[in-house]
Design a protein around this motif. Structure first.
Motif, PDB file in Angstrom:
ATOM      1  N   MET A  18       8.114  58.818  22.200  1.00  0.00           N
ATOM      2  CA  MET A  18       9.503  58.845  21.724  1.00  0.00           C
ATOM      3  C   MET A  18      10.342  57.831  22.492  1.00  0.00           C
ATOM      4  O   MET A  18      11.130  57.080  21.902  1.00  0.00           O
ATOM      5  CB  MET A  18      10.085  60.256  21.910  1.00  0.00           C
ATOM      6  N   PHE A  19      10.171  57.798  23.804  1.00  0.00           N
ATOM      7  CA  PHE A  19      10.929  56.847  24.613  1.00  0.00           C
ATOM      8  C   PHE A  19      10.549  55.411  24.248  1.00  0.00           C
ATOM      9  O   PHE A  19      11.409  54.531  24.134  1.00  0.00           O
ATOM     10  CB  PHE A  19      10.679  57.101  26.101  1.00  0.00           C
ATOM     11  N   SER A  20       9.252  55.181  24.052  1.00  0.00           N
ATOM     12  CA  SER A  20       8.786  53.836  23.712  1.00  0.00           C
ATOM     13  C   SER A  20       9.388  53.350  22.409  1.00  0.00           C
ATOM     14  O   SER A  20       9.767  52.189  22.266  1.00  0.00           O
ATOM     15  CB  SER A  20       7.254  53.822  23.608  1.00  0.00           C
ATOM     16  N   GLU A  21       9.494  54.264  21.438  1.00  0.00           N
ATOM     17  CA  GLU A  21      10.106  53.899  20.153  1.00  0.00           C
ATOM     18  C   GLU A  21      11.572  53.530  20.335  1.00  0.00           C
ATOM     19  O   GLU A  21      12.085  52.638  19.660  1.00  0.00           O
ATOM     20  CB  GLU A  21       9.973  55.065  19.172  1.00  0.00           C
ATOM     21  N   GLY A  22      12.253  54.215  21.249  1.00  0.00           N
ATOM     22  CA  GLY A  22      13.635  53.874  21.531  1.00  0.00           C
ATOM     23  C   GLY A  22      13.765  52.583  22.313  1.00  0.00           C
ATOM     24  O   GLY A  22      14.733  51.836  22.163  1.00  0.00           O
ATOM     25  N   HIS A  23      12.777  52.299  23.151  1.00  0.00           N
ATOM     26  CA  HIS A  23      12.799  51.095  23.991  1.00  0.00           C
ATOM     27  C   HIS A  23      12.718  49.832  23.159  1.00  0.00           C
ATOM     28  O   HIS A  23      13.504  48.900  23.338  1.00  0.00           O
ATOM     29  CB  HIS A  23      11.628  51.163  24.983  1.00  0.00           C
ATOM     30  N   VAL A  24      11.771  49.779  22.236  1.00  0.00           N
ATOM     31  CA  VAL A  24      11.717  48.704  21.241  1.00  0.00           C
ATOM     32  C   VAL A  24      11.188  49.319  19.956  1.00  0.00           C
ATOM     33  O   VAL A  24      10.119  49.923  19.945  1.00  0.00           O
ATOM     34  CB  VAL A  24      10.824  47.527  21.668  1.00  0.00           C
ATOM     35  N   ALA A  25      11.935  49.175  18.873  1.00  0.00           N
ATOM     36  CA  ALA A  25      11.603  49.845  17.621  1.00  0.00           C
ATOM     37  C   ALA A  25      10.380  49.228  16.957  1.00  0.00           C
ATOM     38  O   ALA A  25      10.147  48.030  17.042  1.00  0.00           O
ATOM     39  CB  ALA A  25      12.795  49.777  16.669  1.00  0.00           C
ATOM     40  N   THR A  26       9.613  50.095  16.286  1.00  0.00           N
ATOM     41  CA  THR A  26       8.437  49.621  15.571  1.00  0.00           C
ATOM     42  C   THR A  26       8.814  48.676  14.446  1.00  0.00           C
ATOM     43  O   THR A  26       8.173  47.657  14.220  1.00  0.00           O
ATOM     44  CB  THR A  26       7.683  50.819  14.958  1.00  0.00           C
ATOM     45  N   LEU A  36      17.431  57.584  21.075  1.00  0.00           N
ATOM     46  CA  LEU A  36      16.154  58.290  21.069  1.00  0.00           C
ATOM     47  C   LEU A  36      15.506  58.231  22.456  1.00  0.00           C
ATOM     48  O   LEU A  36      14.985  59.229  22.952  1.00  0.00           O
ATOM     49  CB  LEU A  36      15.216  57.679  20.025  1.00  0.00           C
ATOM     50  N   ALA A  37      15.558  57.054  23.084  1.00  0.00           N
ATOM     51  CA  ALA A  37      14.966  56.906  24.415  1.00  0.00           C
ATOM     52  C   ALA A  37      15.667  57.795  25.436  1.00  0.00           C
ATOM     53  O   ALA A  37      15.018  58.463  26.255  1.00  0.00           O
ATOM     54  CB  ALA A  37      15.031  55.441  24.853  1.00  0.00           C
ATOM     55  N   LEU A  38      16.989  57.823  25.406  1.00  0.00           N
ATOM     56  CA  LEU A  38      17.732  58.621  26.377  1.00  0.00           C
ATOM     57  C   LEU A  38      17.554  60.115  26.123  1.00  0.00           C
ATOM     58  O   LEU A  38      17.577  60.916  27.070  1.00  0.00           O
ATOM     59  CB  LEU A  38      19.207  58.235  26.357  1.00  0.00           C
ATOM     60  N   ASP A  39      17.336  60.502  24.864  1.00  0.00           N
ATOM     61  CA  ASP A  39      17.060  61.909  24.580  1.00  0.00           C
ATOM     62  C   ASP A  39      15.690  62.289  25.130  1.00  0.00           C
ATOM     63  O   ASP A  39      15.501  63.394  25.657  1.00  0.00           O
ATOM     64  CB  ASP A  39      17.128  62.179  23.079  1.00  0.00           C
TER      65      ASP A  39
END
Length: 476
Positions: free
Chosen positions: A256-264, A274-277
């Motif tokens: 989840m954090f990775s997806e927030g870090h850079v989106a697919t 999303l990353a901060l959540d």
């Protein structure tokens, strides 16, 4: 991610030349409605979808049903909001609507059960030659029964404590622990929770695992069937069993954090909310399980990585790569959190886990005043440690990048070429993007440009594609 089931431990949060990674998308594409209503529904789905599904799961005690009710509520919103107006609190409206659909479902089930019982009694009476009148349902029978996931009030008579020591207050974290049920494989746990809790589409999950979309779709469908067949009740396990499910929970939070870090995919490079959540949930998990070192290692990794968020986008939303970031804008409070959590992790256990090692790599970046001050040899060594615990092509690629920074692009390119010859990461844009970067540094302009353009065809993130195309244009 080159090996299924290892996604949660891959080092995707530490920067590469293109700083690449992932993203969930909006509401299902078949929904239609006015532009304003659709924008609100899409935003609510991205930001609040996991909480809504978690709250409804807590209410109905059935994960697949809760997801269905939530989706129906979102569909209703698109059909009613254009006329009635967008409510002041869209998430609350949607949660209430989903719960009402659950009540309607229970009422229909009870009426159906009554009719089936009546038919059964009629058949028995007919076989015995005795007449009978249909039984009537007792008054109030249509009211739904107790929710199976309700936790009894610990302050009631007979309780010695003013709180429930096994309770998890956050519904999303509760859903993560429930979804990490041991009846599911780790791969199924990750796919299911990323789809529902993380809000990722099957395409985005497939991209994260480097697997075909049908494979991920089958995993999610099969996971729901396994849970239904096993008659798994969606209730929290006792606190003594939390540690057994921790791997699945941390793996889901990591992705989840990775997806927030850079989106697919999509037009946004990052999805910071999303990353901060995910970081928030990881900190709650660390509070629940303070003696588990890898929880603290994951918190540290997320905190160090999130500290760079303020400097990763320019005013237009375009990516700012690591070498160009204004490090004075990095969040020092998050760096301090990372340092404290990393110390906690290493104090608890001498042998380090994969999250702790990745946190140590992230700390090296966070400690450097400039890109030139970075201790790249230390990063090379840490990636070696990570690869010895859990080998993966992504780890090898990141180590090759560190080698290029520490010992020159030729040394790094040698490692990248060996990785390419092995056939690993053949469908991943990271390999040609790194190779193109290193070839450019060596003056091989033509081949470098070809590799960067090949990477643009493999990436599914629009902003990242822009970065790669811009690099290719500059090579003339």
């Amino acid at each position: 991610m080159d090996q299924p089931g290892q996604a949660e431990d891959q080092p995707r949060l530490n920067p590469t030349p293109t700083e690449a990674v992932r993203r969930p998308d909006a509401a299902p594409a078949h929904w239609a409605g006015s532009a304003s209503a659709q924008r609100t529904v899409e935003a609510t789905w991205r930001i609040e979808g996991a909480r809504i599904v978690a709250a409804v799961t807590h209410y109905v005690g059935d994960f697949p049903l809760a997801e269905d009710f939530a989706q129906e509520a979102f569909a209703d919103a698109l059909s009613t909001w254009p006329e009635s107006g967008i409510p002041r609190n869209p998430a609350a409206w949607l949660t209430t609507a989903a719960k009402r659909k659950a009540i309607d479902h229970w009422r229909r089930r009870e009426r159906l059960d009554d009719r089936i019982a009546d038919l059964g009694r009629g058949l028995i009476a007919a076989a015995e030659g005795v007449g009978t009148a249909p039984a009537t349902s007792p008054v109030g029978s249509s009211r739904p029964g107790p929710r199976p996931t309700e936790i009894p009030d610990p302050t009631s008579a007979g309780s010695d404590l003013p709180w429930d020591p096994d309770a998890i207050d956050d519904d999303v974290l509760r859903l993560l622990f429930i979804s990490a049920h041991p009846v599911l494989t780790r791969e199924a746990q990750l796919a299911l929770t990323l789809r529902v809790v993380g809000g990722l589409t099957t395409e985005q999950i497939a991209h994260a695992f480097l697997l075909p979309v049908p494979t991920i779709q089958q995993r999610i469908v099969r996971a729901k069937k396994v849970l239904a067949k096993a008659e798994v009740r969606f209730e929290l396990p006792p606190a003594s069993a939390w540690s057994d499910r921790l791997g699945g929970v941390l793996g889901s939070l990591y992705l989840m954090f990775s997806e927030g870090h850079v989106a697919t995919s999509g037009s946004d490079w990052m999805r910071p909310e999303l990353a901060l959540d995910a970081l928030r949930l990881a900190r709650i998990a660390a509070g629940l399980l303070p003696r588990e070192p890898e929880v603290h290692g994951l918190v540290a990794l997320m905190a160090f990585t999130a500290s760079r968020f303020p400097a990763r986008l320019d005013r237009t939303g375009a990516p700012v790569l690591l070498a160009d970031q204004e490090r004075s804008r990095w969040d020092r409070s998050l760096i301090r959190l990372g340092e404290a959590s990393l110390k906690r992790s290493t104090d608890l256990r001498e042998s380090r886990g994969t999250y702790t090692i990745q946190a140590q790599i992230a700390k090296v970046h966070a400690s450097a005043r400039t890109i030139a001050d970075t201790d790249w040899e230390r990063i090379v060594s840490l990636y070696g440690d990570l690869g010895s615990i859990k080998p993966s092509a992504i780890t090898d690629l990141n180590q090759a990048i560190a080698i290029a920074e520490a010992r020159g692009p030729a040394a790094g390119l040698e490692r990248v070429d060996a990785l390419a010859d092995s056939g690993a990461l053949s469908r991943c844009h990271l390999l040609p993007s790194v190779r193109g970067e290193l070839l450019a540094r060596l003056g091989e302009v033509g081949e470098a440009r070809e590799e960067l353009l090949r990477a643009t065809k493999l990436t599914t993130n629009d902003r990242e594609r822009d970065v790669l195309e811009d690099k290719a244009r500059q090579l003339r």
